[in-house]
Design a protein around this motif. Sequence first.
Motif, mmCIF file in Angstrom:
data_model
loop_
_atom_site.group_PDB
_atom_site.id
_atom_site.type_symbol
_atom_site.label_atom_id
_atom_site.label_comp_id
_atom_site.label_asym_id
_atom_site.label_seq_id
_atom_site.Cartn_x
_atom_site.Cartn_y
_atom_site.Cartn_z
ATOM 1 N N GLN A 150 0.914 -1.308 0.086
ATOM 2 C CA GLN A 150 0.179 -0.078 -0.007
ATOM 3 C C GLN A 150 0.867 1.224 0.083
ATOM 4 O OE1 GLN A 150 -3.645 -0.110 0.434
ATOM 5 N NE2 GLN A 150 -3.373 -2.207 0.183
ATOM 6 N N ILE A 151 0.426 2.191 -0.946
ATOM 7 C CA ILE A 151 1.303 3.445 -0.800
ATOM 8 C C ILE A 151 0.609 4.389 0.546
ATOM 9 C CG2 ILE A 151 1.087 5.711 -1.793
ATOM 10 C CD1 ILE A 151 2.837 4.478 -3.538
ATOM 11 N N ARG A 152 1.701 4.842 1.169
ATOM 12 C CA ARG A 152 1.308 5.483 2.346
ATOM 13 C C ARG A 152 2.034 6.692 2.729
ATOM 14 N NH1 ARG A 152 -0.609 1.391 6.039
ATOM 15 N NH2 ARG A 152 -2.441 0.708 4.844
ATOM 16 N N ASP A 153 1.781 7.580 3.161
ATOM 17 C CA ASP A 153 2.541 9.011 3.674
ATOM 18 C C ASP A 153 3.183 8.455 4.850
ATOM 19 O OD1 ASP A 153 2.954 11.040 2.060
ATOM 20 O OD2 ASP A 153 0.715 11.506 2.058
ATOM 21 N N VAL A 154 4.714 8.562 5.126
ATOM 22 C CA VAL A 154 5.286 8.246 6.206
ATOM 23 C C VAL A 154 6.354 9.089 6.518
ATOM 24 C CG1 VAL A 154 4.790 5.723 5.976
ATOM 25 C CG2 VAL A 154 7.026 6.814 5.240
ATOM 26 N N GLN A 155 6.920 9.302 7.736
ATOM 27 C CA GLN A 155 7.857 10.226 7.999
ATOM 28 C C GLN A 155 9.291 10.205 7.283
ATOM 29 O OE1 GLN A 155 8.080 10.849 12.146
ATOM 30 N NE2 GLN A 155 9.190 12.660 11.950
ATOM 31 N N LYS A 156 9.777 11.065 6.894
ATOM 32 C CA LYS A 156 10.993 11.103 6.018
ATOM 33 C C LYS A 156 11.999 10.662 7.224
ATOM 34 C CE LYS A 156 14.106 13.868 3.610
ATOM 35 N NZ LYS A 156 14.627 15.405 3.295
ATOM 36 N N PRO A 157 12.943 9.597 6.795
ATOM 37 C CA PRO A 157 14.058 9.414 7.821
ATOM 38 C C PRO A 157 15.206 10.509 8.050
ATOM 39 C CG PRO A 157 14.423 8.149 5.878
ATOM 40 C CD PRO A 157 13.048 9.080 5.452
ATOM 41 N N THR A 158 15.652 10.586 9.162
ATOM 42 C CA THR A 158 16.706 11.576 9.134
ATOM 43 C C THR A 158 17.813 10.731 9.457
ATOM 44 O OG1 THR A 158 15.348 12.725 10.645
ATOM 45 C CG2 THR A 158 17.455 13.348 10.843
ATOM 46 N N PRO A 159 19.121 11.055 8.849
ATOM 47 C CA PRO A 159 20.407 10.162 8.699
ATOM 48 C C PRO A 159 20.981 10.217 10.111
ATOM 49 C CG PRO A 159 20.658 12.053 7.591
ATOM 50 C CD PRO A 159 19.490 11.972 7.685
ATOM 51 N N LYS A 160 21.378 9.165 10.844
ATOM 52 C CA LYS A 160 22.437 9.057 11.854
ATOM 53 C C LYS A 160 23.485 9.743 11.476
ATOM 54 C CE LYS A 160 19.920 5.223 13.898
ATOM 55 N NZ LYS A 160 19.945 3.576 13.223
ATOM 56 N N GLU A 161 24.685 9.847 12.564
ATOM 57 C CA GLU A 161 25.892 10.273 12.159
ATOM 58 C C GLU A 161 26.508 9.965 11.091
ATOM 59 O OE1 GLU A 161 28.656 10.589 15.672
ATOM 60 O OE2 GLU A 161 27.692 12.596 15.900
ATOM 61 N N ASN A 162 26.575 8.371 11.178
ATOM 62 C CA ASN A 162 27.406 7.814 9.958
ATOM 63 C C ASN A 162 26.633 7.638 8.674
ATOM 64 O OD1 ASN A 162 25.845 6.039 11.179
ATOM 65 N ND2 ASN A 162 27.255 4.229 10.939
ATOM 66 N N GLU A 163 25.414 8.153 8.551
ATOM 67 C CA GLU A 163 24.565 7.502 7.655
ATOM 68 C C GLU A 163 24.330 8.549 6.370
ATOM 69 O OE1 GLU A 163 21.442 4.316 9.368
ATOM 70 O OE2 GLU A 163 20.975 6.397 9.252
ATOM 71 N N VAL A 164 24.036 8.260 5.294
ATOM 72 C CA VAL A 164 23.865 8.896 4.162
ATOM 73 C C VAL A 164 22.159 8.836 3.887
ATOM 74 C CG1 VAL A 164 24.226 9.048 1.726
ATOM 75 C CG2 VAL A 164 26.185 8.254 2.972
ATOM 76 N N CYS A 165 21.515 9.782 3.661
ATOM 77 C CA CYS A 165 20.135 9.854 3.005
ATOM 78 C C CYS A 165 20.020 10.133 1.635
ATOM 79 C CB CYS A 165 19.447 10.993 3.735
ATOM 80 S SG CYS A 165 17.527 10.708 3.489
ATOM 81 N N VAL A 166 19.630 8.855 1.014
ATOM 82 C CA VAL A 166 19.484 8.915 -0.308
ATOM 83 C C VAL A 166 18.131 9.318 -0.873
ATOM 84 C CG1 VAL A 166 19.686 7.578 -2.453
ATOM 85 C CG2 VAL A 166 21.304 7.284 -0.562
ATOM 86 N N ARG A 167 17.916 10.435 -1.899
ATOM 87 C CA ARG A 167 16.538 10.494 -2.507
ATOM 88 C C ARG A 167 16.401 9.601 -3.555
ATOM 89 N NH1 ARG A 167 12.851 14.770 -3.036
ATOM 90 N NH2 ARG A 167 11.433 14.175 -4.430
ATOM 91 N N VAL A 168 15.602 8.640 -3.426
ATOM 92 C CA VAL A 168 15.578 7.454 -4.423
ATOM 93 C C VAL A 168 15.015 7.754 -5.428
ATOM 94 C CG1 VAL A 168 14.794 5.194 -4.625
ATOM 95 C CG2 VAL A 168 15.491 5.945 -2.383
ATOM 96 N N ARG A 169 15.591 7.647 -6.780
ATOM 97 C CA ARG A 169 14.969 7.900 -7.920
ATOM 98 C C ARG A 169 14.341 6.733 -8.771
ATOM 99 N NH1 ARG A 169 13.664 13.332 -7.873
ATOM 100 N NH2 ARG A 169 15.422 14.579 -7.326
ATOM 101 N N ALA A 170 15.103 5.614 -8.476
ATOM 102 C CA ALA A 170 14.629 4.335 -9.095
ATOM 103 C C ALA A 170 15.093 3.156 -8.200
ATOM 104 C CB ALA A 170 15.466 3.985 -10.360
ATOM 105 N N THR A 171 14.137 2.365 -8.037
ATOM 106 C CA THR A 171 14.549 0.936 -7.389
ATOM 107 C C THR A 171 13.974 -0.065 -8.173
ATOM 108 O OG1 THR A 171 13.972 -0.270 -5.110
ATOM 109 C CG2 THR A 171 12.260 1.295 -6.216
ATOM 110 N N ALA A 172 14.271 -1.529 -7.725
ATOM 111 C CA ALA A 172 13.762 -2.620 -8.669
ATOM 112 C C ALA A 172 12.879 -3.547 -7.870
ATOM 113 C CB ALA A 172 15.167 -3.134 -9.080
ATOM 114 N N ALA A 173 11.897 -3.875 -8.465
ATOM 115 C CA ALA A 173 11.042 -5.009 -7.938
ATOM 116 C C ALA A 173 11.824 -6.450 -8.295
ATOM 117 C CB ALA A 173 9.654 -5.052 -8.653
ATOM 118 N N THR A 174 12.252 -7.065 -7.231
ATOM 119 C CA THR A 174 13.082 -8.239 -7.360
ATOM 120 C C THR A 174 12.243 -9.447 -6.935
ATOM 121 O OG1 THR A 174 14.043 -8.192 -5.172
ATOM 122 C CG2 THR A 174 15.212 -6.934 -6.947
ATOM 123 N N VAL A 175 12.898 -10.577 -7.446
ATOM 124 C CA VAL A 175 12.238 -11.893 -6.835
ATOM 125 C C VAL A 175 12.429 -12.033 -5.089
ATOM 126 C CG1 VAL A 175 12.522 -14.400 -6.738
ATOM 127 C CG2 VAL A 175 12.964 -13.128 -8.774
#
Length: 304
Positions: free
Chosen positions: A16-41
Amino acid sequence: MKAVVCTKYGPPGVLQIRDVQKPTPKENEVCVRVRATAATVSDCVIRGFNVPAAFWLPMALVIGVGKPRKPILGMVFAGEVDSVGKAVTSFRMSEKVFGFDRFDFGTYAEFKCLSEDKVLARMPANLGFEEAAAIPYGGLLTLAFIGKAHIQTGWKVLVYGASGSVGTAAVQIAKSLGATVTGVCGSSNVELVESLGADKVIDYTKNAHLDSADAYDFVFDAVGKRKGSMIKSAIAQSHKGRYVSVDGGSPKVTREDLLLLKGLAEAGKLRPVIDRRYPLEQIAEAHRYVESGHKKGNVIITVG
Ligand SMILES: NC(=O)c1ccc[n+]([C@@H]2O[C@H](COP(=O)([O-])OP(=O)(O)OC[C@H]3O[C@@H](n4cnc5c(N)ncnc54)[C@H](OP(=O)(O)O)[C@@H]3O)[C@@H](O)[C@H]2O)c1
């Protein structure tokens, strides 16, 4: 942010498509604005909790009872760095990156955070987001499974199931290592597999009993147990010690391998194969198609 949430284990409609809270990166994290993903097995297996009964308990303990503990599925991503934690040194804002998160998922969303030392790298310079998202899944699984074979120049390699996400990567990677490659696929994919550089293509619908006497230095079964095959066991028997199945254990995916794939893509030795593209809102349709078991290469989900 917009995300796809897996509300419970079940058929594609549980996504289901939902509105959820945008994640905030922790100290050692990168936050990526996802442009494409893949539907995988793998995403479909998790969504459907589609494992043999003997694995129900361990799987439920690991990923959640009744529904996934991490409700936003998706392992593959390509996008731009949106923000970074204070301690991040390897990535900067707006850089184009791609990667794979096999355990935390979360890429069916507009934003995804992960530690900078995970399976994350700058995108191949010659690829767009959708093409970059077609590289990690098949490429990393192939490298994880064929790595130990140490394929040598001149080896005769058989890739069984040469037209899927794993198979299209395996044909090209084996070629890049100097092997003479035979690909096995269905009739409608013969041209595709030839175009990837296979030296010989066998149509399994016309040659059901692939000659088990044919000798290969290495056989990679990219179809796996789930789909079954008429020729697999014969080949496995006659190639003991030189046969590896994509379902033969838990693959170790690494950042080093992602960088290797980036290099192969930039050198023109690894061409991403995209079958269909769906917007995030049509993720359930995408899962239905992936579950048909006959996609050609990858199914890409466009985000944002
Ligand atoms: N070990 C692990 O942890 C792990 C993780 C992820 C995935 N996997 C395995 O990797 C497999 C491959 O993934 P993928 O993304 O490459 O799948 P995919 O894109 O769906 O590819 C499926 C391939 O199988 C072929 N195929 C389907 N039915 C067949 C049959 N009866 N006989 C011969 N070939 C057949 C298809 O060719 P045609 O369309 O030409 O028939 C296609 O080349 C998965 O099915 C899964 O079992 C394992």
